[in-house]
Every structure is written in structure tokens, then in C-alpha cells.
Enzyme design. Structure first.
Site, PDB file in Angstrom:
ATOM      1  N   ASP A 167      -0.366  -8.497  11.213  1.00 63.35           N
ATOM      2  CA  ASP A 167      -0.473  -7.433  10.194  1.00 63.35           C
ATOM      3  C   ASP A 167       0.361  -7.833   8.979  1.00 63.35           C
ATOM      4  O   ASP A 167       1.502  -8.302   9.105  1.00 63.35           O
ATOM      5  CB  ASP A 167      -0.004  -6.091  10.740  1.00 63.35           C
ATOM      6  CG  ASP A 167      -0.484  -4.931   9.854  1.00 63.35           C
ATOM      7  OD1 ASP A 167      -1.326  -4.140  10.329  1.00 63.35           O
ATOM      8  OD2 ASP A 167      -0.013  -4.820   8.695  1.00 63.35           O
ATOM      9  N   ASP A 174      -9.000  -4.932  12.967  1.00 61.64           N
ATOM     10  CA  ASP A 174      -8.616  -3.518  12.798  1.00 61.64           C
ATOM     11  C   ASP A 174      -7.881  -3.398  11.465  1.00 61.64           C
ATOM     12  O   ASP A 174      -6.697  -3.089  11.399  1.00 61.64           O
ATOM     13  CB  ASP A 174      -7.718  -3.084  13.970  1.00 61.64           C
ATOM     14  CG  ASP A 174      -7.421  -1.594  13.937  1.00 61.64           C
ATOM     15  OD1 ASP A 174      -8.181  -0.837  13.307  1.00 61.64           O
ATOM     16  OD2 ASP A 174      -6.414  -1.189  14.549  1.00 61.64           O
ATOM     17  N   GLN A 234       0.819  -1.209   0.000  1.00 60.77           N
ATOM     18  CA  GLN A 234       0.000   0.000   0.000  1.00 60.77           C
ATOM     19  C   GLN A 234       0.855   1.262   0.000  1.00 60.77           C
ATOM     20  O   GLN A 234       2.040   1.217   0.325  1.00 60.77           O
ATOM     21  CB  GLN A 234      -0.938  -0.002   1.233  1.00 60.77           C
ATOM     22  CG  GLN A 234      -0.228  -0.323   2.548  1.00 60.77           C
ATOM     23  CD  GLN A 234      -1.080  -1.105   3.547  1.00 60.77           C
ATOM     24  OE1 GLN A 234      -2.297  -1.135   3.443  1.00 60.77           O
ATOM     25  NE2 GLN A 234      -0.445  -1.718   4.529  1.00 60.77           N
ATOM     26  N   GLU A 261      -0.487   0.231  13.687  1.00 60.33           N
ATOM     27  CA  GLU A 261       0.145   1.273  14.518  1.00 60.33           C
ATOM     28  C   GLU A 261       0.499   0.768  15.919  1.00 60.33           C
ATOM     29  O   GLU A 261       1.319   1.370  16.605  1.00 60.33           O
ATOM     30  CB  GLU A 261      -0.773   2.493  14.684  1.00 60.33           C
ATOM     31  CG  GLU A 261      -1.320   3.105  13.435  1.00 60.33           C
ATOM     32  CD  GLU A 261      -2.750   2.650  13.177  1.00 60.33           C
ATOM     33  OE1 GLU A 261      -3.014   1.427  13.250  1.00 60.33           O
ATOM     34  OE2 GLU A 261      -3.590   3.499  12.870  1.00 60.33           O
ATOM     35  N   ASP A 263      -0.266 -12.355   6.293  1.00 58.50           N
ATOM     36  CA  ASP A 263      -1.642 -12.112   5.857  1.00 58.50           C
ATOM     37  C   ASP A 263      -2.607 -12.737   6.876  1.00 58.50           C
ATOM     38  O   ASP A 263      -2.531 -13.939   7.158  1.00 58.50           O
ATOM     39  CB  ASP A 263      -1.819 -12.756   4.470  1.00 58.50           C
ATOM     40  CG  ASP A 263      -3.155 -12.391   3.840  1.00 58.50           C
ATOM     41  OD1 ASP A 263      -4.064 -11.914   4.560  1.00 58.50           O
ATOM     42  OD2 ASP A 263      -3.280 -12.583   2.622  1.00 58.50           O
ATOM     43  N   PRO A 293      -5.258  -4.991   0.538  1.00 55.81           N
ATOM     44  CA  PRO A 293      -5.027  -6.375   0.984  1.00 55.81           C
ATOM     45  C   PRO A 293      -6.045  -6.830   2.020  1.00 55.81           C
ATOM     46  O   PRO A 293      -6.151  -8.017   2.325  1.00 55.81           O
ATOM     47  CB  PRO A 293      -3.614  -6.321   1.582  1.00 55.81           C
ATOM     48  CG  PRO A 293      -3.348  -4.888   1.889  1.00 55.81           C
ATOM     49  CD  PRO A 293      -4.167  -4.080   0.916  1.00 55.81           C
TER      50      PRO A 293
HETATM   51  N1  SAM Z   1      -7.884   2.495  11.918  1.00 54.70           N
HETATM   52  C1  SAM Z   1      -7.829   2.002  10.614  1.00 54.70           C
HETATM   53  C2  SAM Z   1      -8.955   2.366   9.726  1.00 54.70           C
HETATM   54  O1  SAM Z   1      -9.736   3.192  10.100  1.00 54.70           O
HETATM   55  O2  SAM Z   1      -9.072   1.828   8.631  1.00 54.70           O
HETATM   56  C3  SAM Z   1      -7.243   0.640  10.510  1.00 54.70           C
HETATM   57  C4  SAM Z   1      -5.930   0.634  11.210  1.00 54.70           C
HETATM   58  S1  SAM Z   1      -4.596  -0.361  10.808  1.00 54.70           S
HETATM   59  C5  SAM Z   1      -3.377   0.787  10.260  1.00 54.70           C
HETATM   60  C6  SAM Z   1      -4.954  -1.271   9.355  1.00 54.70           C
HETATM   61  C7  SAM Z   1      -3.904  -2.331   9.092  1.00 54.70           C
HETATM   62  O3  SAM Z   1      -4.494  -3.404   8.387  1.00 54.70           O
HETATM   63  C8  SAM Z   1      -2.717  -1.862   8.260  1.00 54.70           C
HETATM   64  O4  SAM Z   1      -1.563  -1.812   9.052  1.00 54.70           O
HETATM   65  C9  SAM Z   1      -2.611  -2.930   7.151  1.00 54.70           C
HETATM   66  O5  SAM Z   1      -1.288  -3.298   6.841  1.00 54.70           O
HETATM   67  C10 SAM Z   1      -3.392  -4.068   7.766  1.00 54.70           C
HETATM   68  N2  SAM Z   1      -3.893  -5.053   6.793  1.00 54.70           N
HETATM   69  C11 SAM Z   1      -4.528  -4.844   5.626  1.00 54.70           C
HETATM   70  N3  SAM Z   1      -4.800  -6.017   5.019  1.00 54.70           N
HETATM   71  C12 SAM Z   1      -4.324  -7.007   5.827  1.00 54.70           C
HETATM   72  C13 SAM Z   1      -4.292  -8.422   5.758  1.00 54.70           C
HETATM   73  N4  SAM Z   1      -4.788  -9.096   4.702  1.00 54.70           N
HETATM   74  N5  SAM Z   1      -3.722  -9.105   6.781  1.00 54.70           N
HETATM   75  C14 SAM Z   1      -3.218  -8.462   7.848  1.00 54.70           C
HETATM   76  N6  SAM Z   1      -3.195  -7.120   7.955  1.00 54.70           N
HETATM   77  C15 SAM Z   1      -3.744  -6.390   6.965  1.00 54.70           C
END
Ligand code: SAM
Length: 299
Positions: A115, A165, A40, A95, A147, A174
Site C-alpha cells: 500500500d 484492492d 489523499q 485497512e 507504490d 495514486p
Molecule cells: N475498498 C476500497 C474501495 O472500494 O475503493 C479500496 C480499499 S483500500 C483502502 C485502497 C487502498 O489503495 C488505500 O489504502 C490506498 O492507499 C491504496 N492505494 C492507492 N493507490 C495505490 C498505489 N499506487 N499503490 C499502492 N496502494 C495504493
């Protein structure tokens, strides 16, 4: 992702585009990082009003000024609703603030966070250490870079609370494959009896609640209790919704005294969540209740 718009001579701007006709312009004080990971686009900036912010694929993920509103709402109603809090699983949560909130509870023996993007986790540790506040170094934290879809397919442990989250399920994100009928159904097998699955579940704005309602309707096929709740998150410039699902616990109907007793046992002080806030976030306006009550429109 981050637009440097010479709107005035004084400022550069991060423009979050909600739709082709709607934008929020944040004046940028400082850009700590702007680039692309394997998964991303990522920006870490400081805005004049919200302080430091994490931006993924043009979507604000959290801000220094109000991240506690989002993270306390995501974590604590679900944690307060269960009796077994020893094992908690977080899907996403880059985070580290969701991890921080979970680990504030002394009953937690282990919290696993999965994550997909190690760069988001590393950049958060480096530029946003206030979010995790030491949680990554807590002996109870198990952080897996991978993943979440694959993890859920292979893992055989069971959890009292599973917190999703993840980023918004945009087409190229993803996270997209994790918002579907099969995952919503299969997560049940990873919950302990009476366990709760809680999701960040998109917006609940009057003009933009269809994705949230679709998630809730799909989850209703599999869980006896599916409770929507929401709060305004100023940095998102939106009402943000969550869903708590369970076969045993009903997060919408918690006893206020039990909520406050749970909160009193957390390490440090809450900023946003207590029994009165709980009442407010679970009290849904009529237009949203009507949308949720509709049949059809599932994943
Ligand atoms: N607060 C946020 C919002 O409002 O959308 C979400 C917070 S957090 C930063 C989202 C996390 O989801 C990211 O760090 C991203 O890398 C993770 N993520 C996305 N797809 C994923 C997957 N398939 N497996 C694990 N983590 C994933």
C-alpha cells in the site's frame, strides 16, 4: 471530503457525492480523524447506521457494518478457484481486511500487501483494528509501504492470487496509473500457472457501469477467462463489481462442492460467501451482460 452540514441541530453529516446530482448523506456520530496524507484526504468516522467508516478522497472505502460483504467477495472466489494458494499479493488494501481474509486460508504461506500510504495503514490499525483482526501481526504477512506500480515493475516473485484492492482510479488518485492496459497485461507475468488476478472493479449500477465494462474489455485482450461478478454493498449505496481473470481457472464456473470444501477449511466462519452466494454474485443481469459483450471502449 467530510462535510459538517448543520442539516438538523442534532447531526453533522458526511456527504458522499456520486455525481453532481446524487449524494448519500450519513449522519456522523463521531469523527476519529480527518486530515490529509501525502497522497489523499482521509476521514475515519462513525456513522449512525454503518458504524466506523474509512473515507478516502470523499469515497467510502469500507464500513464496520458490511465490510465483510465486500472483502469476502473480493478474496474468496479467486482463492477458491486456484490450487496453489501459497503466495498471495495484495495491491493496496490499506485497512488490512483483505489481508485478514487471505490469511484465514491455512494454505497461504506468505501474503504480501503493498500500500502506498503508510498513514492509511497506521490509522486503520489505530481506529479500525476490527478490520485487520490481528492480520498485520501474522507471521505470514509481509506489509510493504510503497507504490504498487513500482513494486510490480521490480518484483520477480510469482503469486497464485493477485488481489487488486485499490481506490477508485479517479484522475488525481495514486491508484489511477494501475488501471491501464500495460499493467493489466504485465500482471500476468507475476501469476503462477493457473493463477488468478482479481480486481475491485468499480460500480455495476445500471447507470454507472461503463468503467467496469472498460476494465473487463481491456482484460479480455490478455486473459482467457475474464469473469465479472458483483454484489450490493450497502455502505457504498451501490452495486459493486469485481473481475477475476486467469488463463487457467474460470472463477465463474466453480463446482459448488469445491467452493464449500474451500470455505470449510477457512479459519472462523464466513459471513457472506458460500456456494449459494457464489451463484448469485456471478449471475449477471442482462443489461450488464450486454454492456460487457460490446466491443471497443478499452483502456
Ligand atoms: N475498498 C476500497 C474501495 O472500494 O475503493 C479500496 C480499499 S483500500 C483502502 C485502497 C487502498 O489503495 C488505500 O489504502 C490506498 O492507499 C491504496 N492505494 C492507492 N493507490 C495505490 C498505489 N499506487 N499503490 C499502492 N496502494 C495504493
Amino acid at each position: 471530503m467530510l462535510y459538517a452540514m448543520p442539516k438538523t441541530e442534532q447531526w453533522q453529516w458526511y456527504v458522499e457525492e456520486f455525481s453532481p446530482t446524487e449524494q448519500h448523506h450519513h449522519a456522523i456520530d463521531e469523527v476519529f480523524y480527518a486530515g490529509r496524507t501525502e497522497f489523499q484526504n482521509i476521514g475515519v468516522i462513525r456513522s449512525a447506521v454503518f458504524g466506523k467508516m474509512l473515507v478516502l478522497d470523499g469515497d467510502t472505502q469500507s464500513s464496520q457494518a458490511d465490510e465483510r460483504i465486500y472483502h469476502e467477495t473480493l478474496v474468496h472466489p479467486a482463492m477458491a478457484a486456484v490450487s496453489d494458494r501459497s503466495e498471495v499479493l495484495i495491491l493496496g488494501g490499506g485497512e488490512g481486511a483483505t489481508l485478514r481474509e487471505v490469511l484465514r486460508c491455512p494454505d497461504v504461506r506468505r501474503c504480501t500487501m503493498v500500500d502506498i500510504d503508510g498513514e492509511v495503514v497506521d490509522l486503520s490499525k489505530r481506529y479500525l483494528p476490527e478490520w485487520s483482526a490481528g492480520a498485520f501481526d501474522d507471521a505470514r504477512a509481509r506489509v510493504i509501504i510503497g507504490d504498487a506500480l513500482k513494486f510490480l515493475a521490480e518484483d520477480r516473485d510469482r503469486y497464485g492470487v493477485i488481489v487488486s484492492d485499490l481506490t477508485e482510479p479517479l484522475e488525481d488518485s495514486p491508484s489511477n496509473p494501475l488501471f491501464c492496459d500495460a499493467v493489466f497485461r504485465n500482471i500476468k507475468a507475476r501469476l503462477t500457472d493457473g493463477g488468478v488476478y482479481v480486481l475491485q472493479a468499480s460500480t455495476a449500477g445500471f447507470h454507472n457501469m461503463s468503467l467496469h465494462a472498460k476494465m473487463a474489455r481491456t482484460l479480455r485482450r490478455y486473459y482467457r477467462s475474464v469473469a465479472s461478478f458483483y454484489t450490493h454493498v450497502p455502505a457504498f449505496d451501490n452495486d459493486w463489481a469485481f473481475i477475476a481473470c486467469s488463463d487457467g481457472a474460470d472463477a465463474a464456473r466453480l463446482d459448488p462442492a469445491a467452493i464449500d470444501a474451500y470455505c470449510a477449511r477457512l479459519r472462523g466462519q464466513n459471513y457472506f460467501y458460500d456456494s449459494e452466494t457464489h451463484r448469485r454474485i456471478f449471475a449477471l443481469p442482462l443489461y450488464l451482460r450486454r454492456e460487457l459483450a460490446k466491443e471497443g471502449g478499452t483502456f
